[in-house]
Enzyme design. Structure first.
Site, mmCIF file in Angstrom:
data_model
loop_
_atom_site.group_PDB
_atom_site.id
_atom_site.type_symbol
_atom_site.label_atom_id
_atom_site.label_comp_id
_atom_site.label_asym_id
_atom_site.label_seq_id
_atom_site.Cartn_x
_atom_site.Cartn_y
_atom_site.Cartn_z
ATOM 1 N N HIS A 21 7.143 -31.290 15.830
ATOM 2 C CA HIS A 21 7.314 -31.806 15.029
ATOM 3 C C HIS A 21 8.519 -32.819 15.400
ATOM 4 O O HIS A 21 8.408 -34.265 15.599
ATOM 5 C CB HIS A 21 7.616 -32.011 13.771
ATOM 6 C CG HIS A 21 7.632 -32.479 13.134
ATOM 7 N ND1 HIS A 21 6.446 -32.604 12.206
ATOM 8 C CD2 HIS A 21 8.567 -33.478 12.024
ATOM 9 C CE1 HIS A 21 6.803 -34.538 11.291
ATOM 10 N NE2 HIS A 21 8.866 -34.396 11.620
ATOM 11 N N GLU A 22 9.617 -31.572 15.438
ATOM 12 C CA GLU A 22 10.718 -32.927 16.376
ATOM 13 C C GLU A 22 11.396 -33.545 17.488
ATOM 14 O O GLU A 22 11.260 -34.062 17.537
ATOM 15 C CB GLU A 22 11.975 -32.188 16.357
ATOM 16 C CG GLU A 22 12.376 -31.291 14.696
ATOM 17 C CD GLU A 22 12.659 -32.477 13.715
ATOM 18 O OE1 GLU A 22 12.880 -33.037 14.292
ATOM 19 O OE2 GLU A 22 12.086 -32.269 12.633
ATOM 20 N N HIS A 25 9.744 -37.304 16.965
ATOM 21 C CA HIS A 25 10.936 -37.973 16.925
ATOM 22 C C HIS A 25 11.935 -37.834 17.977
ATOM 23 O O HIS A 25 12.565 -39.352 18.438
ATOM 24 C CB HIS A 25 11.592 -37.428 15.540
ATOM 25 C CG HIS A 25 10.927 -37.605 14.495
ATOM 26 N ND1 HIS A 25 10.405 -38.715 13.774
ATOM 27 C CD2 HIS A 25 10.966 -36.071 13.900
ATOM 28 C CE1 HIS A 25 10.124 -38.207 12.743
ATOM 29 N NE2 HIS A 25 10.260 -36.708 12.395
#
Length: 495
Positions: A21-22, A25
């Protein structure tokens, strides 16, 4: 020892999910020239840190999430060209969106890997009720359901939801090497009651006339636990009404879904992998439904009774078995018989993965595997999208787990093997991605809303106001995590 293994497995799974997920980003921030101060797993004080040329990587003590700290997120930092708020709103929108998208894509890719490598377990018909729509349409036990109305179905909840719409359906089934398309018209069933009695005296008949001198259905509208006298067409029955499950009128086609076969999947006690269970006590074991009835009978005490009533007619009765139970099984072509204490046999049959699944896996190849994996992921994502919003108003809590519940789920998956662990990871990462898309402060969805507002109005939003809203949202989210933790603990203690 098991708890330690569960926690380690949870931490490994969690770290993978957070990193994916990170990384979304992180990647898009770097792509658009935004400086990344930190890439962190967990919150709170750090327990590990590695300094990089442009980004520090750290693991924190509380494994309840993760984050990338971008230049410009802190309102005190200037809006330089390499900061989050120094780039255009559409770039900020994509940086924030990338996290949920990477999570969801990871889930889709994992399902492609799982279905290509191991295949998937289809829905299988365990039993067809005589004179039902299913029997009239030609459905048979052991038919494998591939599609309904031309679309793949993967779980019984999905299939049941389609059937309960009451519309005529086409069912594509695999029967041996044959493929058939059958048309079935669901019918409205009568209300059904599953009744559990304790301290039973007397015998039950085929039709129930009254309970405590009230017509059966009238009594059931406002039933209460306690001592009851039941009049039937063949006499009187009394006992303590301990529990009643009621299934309302609904559209059905008259099938039972297959879950377990009667073949042992691993060695346990006197049974060897491949042994075939034939009977328990006086009950033959030919289907999942037979096995569930037998386990229910084993669980009943000598003075207890469990029966099903449709309308006011008794459809089935399960009576308790003796303390010592004879079990017949087949091993290497030989018939054998062994005796067990009831509790011991229940323990054996309740062991995770002790019996083979009723339906053999289907392993599609090439593009078909990809299309099936995408269809499987789409159904899961749609279900999550419909279910998750309800948790914020107290609905669907039984379908959601917090950190403690996820530890248990991952621990159980480890017992079943690597494939099951990957399925759990895929489900959780799609959950995480969709959850983060909800337009709530502190979640990525909330930040996406602010970026969209700026894109539409072409006006900068006060960063202090936005930061305050996200801070409040973060503490509310943390409170929700603690709330779900208490729910998990309550579930664990109530078992």
């Amino acid at each position: 020892m098991t708890l330690v293994v569960n926690i380690i497995a949870f931490l490994l799974v969690f770290m993978f999910i957070v990193v994916v997920h990170e990384f979304g980003h992180f990647l898009f921030a770097r792509l658009f020239g935004v400086k990344v101060h930190e890439f962190a797993i967990g919150f709170g004080p750090q327990i590990y840190r590695k300094k990089g040329k442009k980004t520090d990587f750290r693991i924190n003590i509380f494994p309840l999430g993760g984050y990338v700290r971008l230049k410009g997120e802190d309102p005190s930092e200037e809006e330089d060209p390499d900061s989050l708020y120094g780039v255009s709103a559409w770039k900020r929108f994509l940086i924030v969106l990338a996290g949920p998208v990477f999570s969801i894509l990871a889930g889709y890719l994992l399902f492609m890997l799982i279905i290509s490598s191991w295949g998937y377990t289809p829905i299988i018909v365990d039993k067809v009720i005589p004179n039902s729509p299913a029997q009239e349409a030609g459905l048979r036990p052991d038919d494998i359901v591939m599609k309904i109305n031309g679309k793949y179905v993967f779980d019984t909840l999905d299939m049941t939801g389609i059937i309960r719409q009451g519309k005529s359906i086409t069912v594509d089934v695999k029967r041996g090497d044959e493929r058939l398309t059958l048309t079935v018209q669901p019918k409205l069933t009568q209300k059904e009651y599953y009744i559990y009695l304790k301290d039973v005296k007397g015998e039950i008949g085929q039709e129930i006339e009254s309970i405590n001198n009230l017509p059966f259905e009238n009594y059931m509208e406002k039933y209460s636990k306690g001592y009851v006298t039941i009049k039937t067409d063949s006499g009187e029955l009394s006992g303590i009404l301990d529990n009643v499950s009621i299934l309302p009128e609904r559209y059905a086609i008259g099938i039972y879904y297959g879950q377990f076969s009667n073949v042992f999947a691993k060695d346990i006690d006197v049974f060897s992998k491949g042994d075939k269970l034939l009977s328990i006590g006086n009950m033959e074991i030919r289907s999942s439904n037979d096995l569930l009835d037998a386990v229910t009978a084993l669980s009943l005490k000598a003075d207890e009774l469990y029966f099903k009533v449709s309308g006011n007619r008794v459809e089935s009765v399960i009576r308790p078995m003796d303390t010592t139970v004879k079990v017949r099984y087949e091993t290497n072509g030989d018939l054998k018989e062994v005796e067990f204490e009831k509790d011991k046999l229940v323990q054996i049959l309740s062991t995770p993965g002790v019996l083979e699944e009723k339906a053999q896996k289907i392993k599609p190849r090439g593009f078909e595997a990809i299309s099936i994996a995408i269809a499987r992921s789409n159904r899961l994502a749609l279900y999550i999208w419909k279910t998750l919003p309800g948790i914020f108003i107290g609905r669907n809590l039984q379908d959601v787990s917090g950190p403690v519940g996820i530890v248990q789920i991952v621990g159980q998956a480890v017992q079943f093997g690597f494939e099951t662990v990957l399925i759990v990871v895929a489900v959780i990462t799609i959950n995480l991605g969709i959850f983060n898309l909800f337009p709530l402060p502190a979640l990525d969805g909330g930040r996406i809303i602010f970026a969209l507002i700026e894109m539409i109005t072409r006006k900068k939003i006060n960063r202090n106001v936005e930061n305050l809203i996200h801070t409040i949202g973060f503490f509310l989210l943390l409170g929700f995590v603690f709330f779900m933790t208490f729910i998990d603990i309550e579930r664990f203690l109530s078992r």
